[in-house]
Design a protein around this motif. Structure first.
Motif, PDB file in Angstrom:
ATOM      1  N   LEU A 134     -13.039  38.579 -18.018  1.00  0.00           N
ATOM      2  CA  LEU A 134     -14.482  38.447 -18.197  1.00  0.00           C
ATOM      3  C   LEU A 134     -15.209  39.562 -17.455  1.00  0.00           C
ATOM      4  O   LEU A 134     -14.652  40.192 -16.553  1.00  0.00           O
ATOM      5  N   TRP A 135     -16.436  39.785 -17.799  1.00  0.00           N
ATOM      6  CA  TRP A 135     -17.197  40.896 -17.218  1.00  0.00           C
ATOM      7  C   TRP A 135     -18.654  40.475 -17.065  1.00  0.00           C
ATOM      8  O   TRP A 135     -19.124  39.508 -17.677  1.00  0.00           O
ATOM      9  N   GLY A 136     -19.379  41.229 -16.219  1.00  0.00           N
ATOM     10  CA  GLY A 136     -20.813  41.020 -16.061  1.00  0.00           C
ATOM     11  C   GLY A 136     -21.193  39.588 -15.787  1.00  0.00           C
ATOM     12  O   GLY A 136     -20.565  38.888 -14.992  1.00  0.00           O
ATOM     13  N   LYS A 137     -22.242  39.127 -16.474  1.00  0.00           N
ATOM     14  CA  LYS A 137     -22.741  37.763 -16.232  1.00  0.00           C
ATOM     15  C   LYS A 137     -21.745  36.704 -16.672  1.00  0.00           C
ATOM     16  O   LYS A 137     -21.800  35.565 -16.188  1.00  0.00           O
ATOM     17  N   TYR A 138     -20.824  37.040 -17.566  1.00  0.00           N
ATOM     18  CA  TYR A 138     -19.849  36.056 -18.031  1.00  0.00           C
ATOM     19  C   TYR A 138     -18.779  35.785 -16.969  1.00  0.00           C
ATOM     20  O   TYR A 138     -18.125  34.742 -16.994  1.00  0.00           O
ATOM     21  N   ALA A 139     -18.620  36.716 -16.047  1.00  0.00           N
ATOM     22  CA  ALA A 139     -17.677  36.497 -14.952  1.00  0.00           C
ATOM     23  C   ALA A 139     -18.253  35.546 -13.904  1.00  0.00           C
ATOM     24  O   ALA A 139     -17.514  34.874 -13.199  1.00  0.00           O
ATOM     25  N   GLY A 140     -19.574  35.495 -13.822  1.00  0.00           N
ATOM     26  CA  GLY A 140     -20.196  34.567 -12.892  1.00  0.00           C
ATOM     27  C   GLY A 140     -20.070  33.140 -13.407  1.00  0.00           C
ATOM     28  O   GLY A 140     -20.129  32.893 -14.609  1.00  0.00           O
ATOM     29  N   ARG A 141     -19.894  32.189 -12.510  1.00  0.00           N
ATOM     30  CA  ARG A 141     -19.736  30.786 -12.905  1.00  0.00           C
ATOM     31  C   ARG A 141     -20.858  29.959 -12.304  1.00  0.00           C
ATOM     32  O   ARG A 141     -20.997  29.890 -11.086  1.00  0.00           O
ATOM     33  N   TYR A 142     -21.690  29.380 -13.152  1.00  0.00           N
ATOM     34  CA  TYR A 142     -22.774  28.521 -12.681  1.00  0.00           C
ATOM     35  C   TYR A 142     -22.331  27.071 -12.808  1.00  0.00           C
ATOM     36  O   TYR A 142     -22.148  26.564 -13.916  1.00  0.00           O
ATOM     37  N   ASP A 143     -22.137  26.438 -11.677  1.00  0.00           N
ATOM     38  CA  ASP A 143     -21.656  25.054 -11.655  1.00  0.00           C
ATOM     39  C   ASP A 143     -22.866  24.135 -11.750  1.00  0.00           C
ATOM     40  O   ASP A 143     -23.467  23.768 -10.749  1.00  0.00           O
ATOM     41  N   TRP A 144     -23.224  23.789 -12.977  1.00  0.00           N
ATOM     42  CA  TRP A 144     -24.350  22.887 -13.176  1.00  0.00           C
ATOM     43  C   TRP A 144     -24.102  22.038 -14.405  1.00  0.00           C
ATOM     44  O   TRP A 144     -23.223  22.302 -15.202  1.00  0.00           O
ATOM     45  N   ARG A 145     -24.895  20.977 -14.524  1.00  0.00           N
ATOM     46  CA  ARG A 145     -24.824  20.091 -15.678  1.00  0.00           C
ATOM     47  C   ARG A 145     -26.214  19.989 -16.285  1.00  0.00           C
ATOM     48  O   ARG A 145     -27.205  19.865 -15.565  1.00  0.00           O
ATOM     49  N   ARG A 146     -26.256  20.057 -17.613  1.00  0.00           N
ATOM     50  CA  ARG A 146     -27.527  20.001 -18.316  1.00  0.00           C
ATOM     51  C   ARG A 146     -27.512  18.856 -19.326  1.00  0.00           C
ATOM     52  O   ARG A 146     -26.454  18.400 -19.748  1.00  0.00           O
ATOM     53  N   ARG A 147     -28.700  18.425 -19.716  1.00  0.00           N
ATOM     54  CA  ARG A 147     -28.814  17.336 -20.667  1.00  0.00           C
ATOM     55  C   ARG A 147     -28.568  17.846 -22.086  1.00  0.00           C
ATOM     56  O   ARG A 147     -29.061  18.899 -22.465  1.00  0.00           O
ATOM     57  N   MET A 148     -27.834  17.054 -22.851  1.00  0.00           N
ATOM     58  CA  MET A 148     -27.468  17.448 -24.202  1.00  0.00           C
ATOM     59  C   MET A 148     -28.697  17.729 -25.062  1.00  0.00           C
ATOM     60  O   MET A 148     -28.673  18.603 -25.944  1.00  0.00           O
ATOM     61  N   GLN A 149     -29.786  17.031 -24.801  1.00  0.00           N
ATOM     62  CA  GLN A 149     -30.991  17.203 -25.602  1.00  0.00           C
ATOM     63  C   GLN A 149     -31.588  18.592 -25.450  1.00  0.00           C
ATOM     64  O   GLN A 149     -32.382  19.026 -26.301  1.00  0.00           O
ATOM     65  N   ASN A 150     -31.206  19.308 -24.383  1.00  0.00           N
ATOM     66  CA  ASN A 150     -31.740  20.653 -24.160  1.00  0.00           C
ATOM     67  C   ASN A 150     -30.835  21.758 -24.711  1.00  0.00           C
ATOM     68  O   ASN A 150     -31.150  22.936 -24.569  1.00  0.00           O
ATOM     69  N   ARG A 151     -29.733  21.368 -25.323  1.00  0.00           N
ATOM     70  CA  ARG A 151     -28.809  22.376 -25.842  1.00  0.00           C
ATOM     71  C   ARG A 151     -29.333  22.962 -27.146  1.00  0.00           C
ATOM     72  O   ARG A 151     -29.736  22.241 -28.050  1.00  0.00           O
ATOM     73  N   ARG A 152     -29.300  24.270 -27.230  1.00  0.00           N
ATOM     74  CA  ARG A 152     -29.671  24.960 -28.466  1.00  0.00           C
ATOM     75  C   ARG A 152     -28.449  24.994 -29.381  1.00  0.00           C
ATOM     76  O   ARG A 152     -27.372  25.438 -28.978  1.00  0.00           O
ATOM     77  N   GLU A 153     -28.618  24.529 -30.583  1.00  0.00           N
ATOM     78  CA  GLU A 153     -27.498  24.410 -31.512  1.00  0.00           C
ATOM     79  C   GLU A 153     -26.826  25.750 -31.775  1.00  0.00           C
ATOM     80  O   GLU A 153     -25.637  25.817 -32.072  1.00  0.00           O
ATOM     81  N   GLU A 154     -27.583  26.814 -31.650  1.00  0.00           N
ATOM     82  CA  GLU A 154     -27.010  28.144 -31.866  1.00  0.00           C
ATOM     83  C   GLU A 154     -25.800  28.379 -30.976  1.00  0.00           C
ATOM     84  O   GLU A 154     -24.797  28.971 -31.397  1.00  0.00           O
ATOM     85  N   TRP A 155     -25.887  27.882 -29.727  1.00  0.00           N
ATOM     86  CA  TRP A 155     -24.824  28.145 -28.767  1.00  0.00           C
ATOM     87  C   TRP A 155     -23.757  27.052 -28.767  1.00  0.00           C
ATOM     88  O   TRP A 155     -22.826  27.099 -27.972  1.00  0.00           O
ATOM     89  N   ALA A 156     -23.892  26.070 -29.653  1.00  0.00           N
ATOM     90  CA  ALA A 156     -22.843  25.064 -29.817  1.00  0.00           C
ATOM     91  C   ALA A 156     -21.770  25.544 -30.786  1.00  0.00           C
ATOM     92  O   ALA A 156     -20.728  24.900 -30.929  1.00  0.00           O
ATOM     93  N   ASP A 157     -22.024  26.660 -31.425  1.00  0.00           N
ATOM     94  CA  ASP A 157     -21.095  27.226 -32.409  1.00  0.00           C
ATOM     95  C   ASP A 157     -20.221  28.288 -31.739  1.00  0.00           C
ATOM     96  O   ASP A 157     -20.728  29.334 -31.329  1.00  0.00           O
TER      97      ASP A 157
END
Length: 324
Positions: free
Chosen positions: A215-238
């Protein structure tokens, strides 16, 4: 690791550990105070087998209470704080051992082979990474670096101490696999600052593992958090959307097949950060119940009575004002 496994991109099998290294644990943390427990929460939640060694003098126990740690408006007694901190580390997946680490030595066999921790009572433990998170004494790491001075002489005498300028701000050191967190790294003595630095050091360790996985750049960073499913953008579920992004942004030295696998694994990890509403609610209730369990029964009952009295008084005041 965690919700997804990056080990297929490494030269080995076990998540987070090089297969060429036969070690007992991924991460050994020396010190079970705010810095050590905070670092352990992050490494364990990422899926790294983590052991925290905690036996020795604790400066925090000299405090009457913590009154500047965010989240405790009226302060918190030190013993309760440490109980919660260490319980948090254990619930995250850490193993806590009450044993004194006498020395840390590099394993033979070349680079990236890890360390052996010599203990005062138990058998030695080997680890791929070591986080030194004690406050006063870094003597146990003496001898790991023959090229760069790890210890300096005190200005007012002949005594030596660990050089707090030896590690970088993110806890990395010239010794591969050795990190330093908390006051020993010169971040300061305040508990909340030490905890924050412990988290920073753990995230640095995780980032380096992810970079090693490709991995590289921002993808190498790991953000340990939890978000509510209702806030997920369907674009990024694919997952295919992530494949498109990775193919557009991948460094030139990444082959297409690897980029695709990285993207699909990253998509799984990203998707795992979202929680259904019912799950989020259960976790919130679980957290409140754990905090309540740390309190004395009489204090909880008194607080409930106080709240009831205040609510009753407010209701009476409202009735009186509405009645003219």
């Amino acid at each position: 690791m965690g919700e997804s496994d990056w080990s297929e991109f490494r030269e080995g099998g076990a998540a987070g550990t090089d297969a060429a290294t036969d070690v007992d644990v991924d991460v050994a943390i020396v010190g079970g105070g705010p810095a050590g427990c905070s670092a352990g929460v992050f490494t364990a939640r990422y899926g790294l087998e983590t052991t925290i060694f905690d036996r020795g003098p604790s400066s925090l126990r000299r405090c009457a209470s913590l009154e500047n740690y965010l989240g405790f408006p009226c302060g918190i007694d030190v013993e309760t704080f440490l109980e919660l901190a260490q319980d948090h580390a254990e619930r995250a997946g850490c193993r806590l051992r009450e044993d004194h680490v006498e020395s840390v030595v590099a394993l033979e066999g070349g680079e990236d082979t890890g360390f052996r921790l010599e203990l005062q009572d138990g058998e030695p433990v080997t680890a791929r990474f070591v986080v030194a998170a004690t406050k006063y004494d870094g003597e146990y790491v003496r001898g790991l670096d023959d090229e760069t001075a790890m210890f300096v002489t005190e200005a007012d005498g002949d005594d030596e101490r660990f050089d707090r300028d030896y590690p970088d701000d993110d806890g990395t050191t010239p010794v591969d696999g050795l990190y330093v967190a908390g006051p020993l790294a010169g971040c300061g003595d305040q508990a909340i600052v030490a905890a924050g630095h412990g988290a920073t050091v753990a995230r640095t360790l995780i980032r380096e593992l992810r970079e090693e996985a490709g991995l590289w750049g921002k993808y190498a960073g790991r953000y340990d958090w939890r978000r509510r499913m209702q806030n997920r953008r369907e674009e990024w579920a694919d997952p295919d959307r992530w494949v498109e992004v990775f193919e557009e942004r991948a460094p030139e030295d990444r082959d297409p097949a690897t980029v695709r696998r990285l993207a699909e694994t990253y998509a799984d990890e990203y998707d795992g950060t979202y929680l259904e509403e019912a799950v989020a609610t259960r976790r919130a209730e679980r957290g409140q119940r754990r905090l309540a369990a740390a309190l004395e029964d009489e204090i909880v009952l008194d607080a409930v009575d106080d709240d009831a009295i205040l609510e009753r008084a407010a209701a009476l005041a409202e009735d009186g004002s509405s009645g003219g």
